[in-house]
Design an enzyme around this catalytic site. Sequence first.
Site, PDB file in Angstrom:
ATOM      1  N   CYS A  10     -58.525  -9.570 -29.713  1.00 53.88           N
ATOM      2  CA  CYS A  10     -58.899 -10.561 -28.861  1.00 53.88           C
ATOM      3  C   CYS A  10     -58.107 -11.393 -29.914  1.00 53.88           C
ATOM      4  O   CYS A  10     -59.142 -12.058 -30.971  1.00 53.88           O
ATOM      5  CB  CYS A  10     -59.506 -10.781 -28.092  1.00 53.88           C
ATOM      6  SG  CYS A  10     -59.355 -12.057 -27.136  1.00 53.88           S
ATOM      7  N   HIS A  11     -56.935 -12.077 -30.005  1.00 56.05           N
ATOM      8  CA  HIS A  11     -56.443 -13.209 -30.432  1.00 56.05           C
ATOM      9  C   HIS A  11     -55.315 -13.904 -30.546  1.00 56.05           C
ATOM     10  O   HIS A  11     -55.313 -14.826 -31.202  1.00 56.05           O
ATOM     11  CB  HIS A  11     -55.986 -12.522 -32.528  1.00 56.05           C
ATOM     12  CG  HIS A  11     -54.382 -12.355 -31.816  1.00 56.05           C
ATOM     13  ND1 HIS A  11     -53.948 -10.768 -30.505  1.00 56.05           N
ATOM     14  CD2 HIS A  11     -54.068 -12.154 -31.260  1.00 56.05           C
ATOM     15  CE1 HIS A  11     -53.582 -10.587 -30.361  1.00 56.05           C
ATOM     16  NE2 HIS A  11     -52.780 -11.447 -30.980  1.00 56.05           N
ATOM     17  N   ARG A  12     -55.103 -14.574 -29.627  1.00 55.14           N
ATOM     18  CA  ARG A  12     -54.147 -15.459 -29.401  1.00 55.14           C
ATOM     19  C   ARG A  12     -54.505 -16.317 -28.804  1.00 55.14           C
ATOM     20  O   ARG A  12     -56.373 -16.773 -28.485  1.00 55.14           O
ATOM     21  CB  ARG A  12     -53.485 -14.414 -27.651  1.00 55.14           C
ATOM     22  CG  ARG A  12     -52.693 -13.451 -27.494  1.00 55.14           C
ATOM     23  CD  ARG A  12     -52.062 -13.164 -26.564  1.00 55.14           C
ATOM     24  NE  ARG A  12     -50.772 -14.009 -26.244  1.00 55.14           N
ATOM     25  CZ  ARG A  12     -49.450 -13.525 -26.871  1.00 55.14           C
ATOM     26  NH1 ARG A  12     -49.498 -12.910 -27.318  1.00 55.14           N
ATOM     27  NH2 ARG A  12     -48.651 -14.782 -27.109  1.00 55.14           N
ATOM     28  N   ARG A  13     -53.755 -17.653 -29.103  1.00 54.16           N
ATOM     29  CA  ARG A  13     -54.404 -19.024 -29.416  1.00 54.16           C
ATOM     30  C   ARG A  13     -55.230 -19.704 -28.302  1.00 54.16           C
ATOM     31  O   ARG A  13     -55.905 -20.429 -27.463  1.00 54.16           O
ATOM     32  CB  ARG A  13     -53.498 -19.593 -30.007  1.00 54.16           C
ATOM     33  CG  ARG A  13     -53.766 -19.705 -31.312  1.00 54.16           C
ATOM     34  CD  ARG A  13     -52.570 -20.476 -31.479  1.00 54.16           C
ATOM     35  NE  ARG A  13     -52.249 -21.762 -31.531  1.00 54.16           N
ATOM     36  CZ  ARG A  13     -52.822 -22.726 -32.832  1.00 54.16           C
ATOM     37  NH1 ARG A  13     -52.819 -22.183 -33.804  1.00 54.16           N
ATOM     38  NH2 ARG A  13     -52.939 -23.758 -32.295  1.00 54.16           N
ATOM     39  N   ASP A  84     -54.712  -8.939 -26.533  1.00 53.74           N
ATOM     40  CA  ASP A  84     -54.449  -9.584 -25.546  1.00 53.74           C
ATOM     41  C   ASP A  84     -53.149  -9.544 -26.344  1.00 53.74           C
ATOM     42  O   ASP A  84     -52.124 -10.158 -26.067  1.00 53.74           O
ATOM     43  CB  ASP A  84     -55.339 -11.401 -25.323  1.00 53.74           C
ATOM     44  CG  ASP A  84     -56.010 -11.360 -26.727  1.00 53.74           C
ATOM     45  OD1 ASP A  84     -55.012 -10.249 -27.836  1.00 53.74           O
ATOM     46  OD2 ASP A  84     -56.074 -12.588 -27.034  1.00 53.74           O
TER      47      ASP A  84
END
Length: 131
Positions: A10-13, A84
């Site tokens: 999980c990393h999406r801004r 994500d």
Amino acid sequence: MKSDYVLVTCHRRENILNIDSFTNIINLLNSINNKNVIFPMGYKTQEILQNSKLKLNSNIQVLDPIGYLEFMYLLKNSSYVATDSGTVIEEACILGVPSIQMRYSTERPEVYDVKASVKFDPTEDNPKISK
């Protein structure tokens, strides 16, 4: 041989910088209580989690970021992946690993067409996994 764990990224801004979306994702991960969860977590995601009031269940093991080969080994041997990342769902599809796409939209809708992934939209008020 598949292992009995779930892999998470999980990393999406739009997911980590929006507290409502991030909370929905953490709630989804905390609902996985029948398996261990391995979560190689980026440093920005770690910072946001630490600065929030959100807590992860004890079955979720947070790791610092790992290399591509290590990640691919974990992905190939996981029961499924919750992510994500568009690339990870594509790789999971190729490897035959089921996935949960934790995004509002994707640039790889073919994973839904071949039933390799299900969608979890963290921007919804009461998000549910949908096919």
